[in-house]
Write a protein that holds these residues in place. Structure first.
Motif, short mmCIF file in Angstrom:
data_model
loop_
_atom_site.label_atom_id
_atom_site.label_comp_id
_atom_site.label_asym_id
_atom_site.label_seq_id
_atom_site.Cartn_x
_atom_site.Cartn_y
_atom_site.Cartn_z
N THR A 5 0.69 -1.06 -0.05
CA THR A 5 0.15 -0.02 -0.09
C THR A 5 0.75 1.27 0.07
OG1 THR A 5 -0.17 -0.11 2.59
CG2 THR A 5 -2.15 -1.13 0.95
N GLN A 24 -10.21 -9.33 -9.50
CA GLN A 24 -10.65 -8.57 -8.40
C GLN A 24 -11.58 -9.34 -7.50
OE1 GLN A 24 -11.22 -4.68 -9.45
NE2 GLN A 24 -9.13 -4.05 -9.28
N ARG A 46 -6.02 0.16 -1.58
CA ARG A 46 -6.05 -1.26 -2.22
C ARG A 46 -4.98 -1.71 -2.94
NH1 ARG A 46 -10.38 1.57 -3.95
NH2 ARG A 46 -9.77 1.61 -6.08
N HIS A 61 -0.41 -6.87 -3.85
CA HIS A 61 -1.27 -7.32 -2.66
C HIS A 61 0.10 -7.99 -1.80
CE1 HIS A 61 -4.29 -9.60 -0.69
NE2 HIS A 61 -3.26 -10.47 -0.35
#
Length: 68
Positions: A5, A24, A46, A61
């Motif tokens: 992030t 997603q 996100r 991620h």
């Protein structure tokens, strides 16, 4: 395994796991090496958007470490 992030944590050459736009809903991860950082802001809730060396684009991620 760190999150993706913060833009400062990501740099070209890092091995990361990203979520592609088409994945997603499922959250399926794709691994690759960062080529370009596409998100301009220093933080994104996100995940920072990147382009992998193979051309795929998605949000980070997880940071897996330096490329082999």
């Amino acid at each position: 395994m760190a999150g993706g992030t913060n833009r400062a944590d990501i740099r070209p050459g890092l091995r990361v796991a990203i979520v592609l736009k088409k994945d997603q809903r499922t959250g399926a991860l794709t691994e690759g090496v960062v080529k370009d950082i596409l998100t301009k802001s220093p933080y994104h809730s996100r995940g920072i958007k990147v382009r992998l060396a193979d051309g795929q684009i998605g949000r980070v991620h997880a940071i897996l470490g330096p490329a082999a």
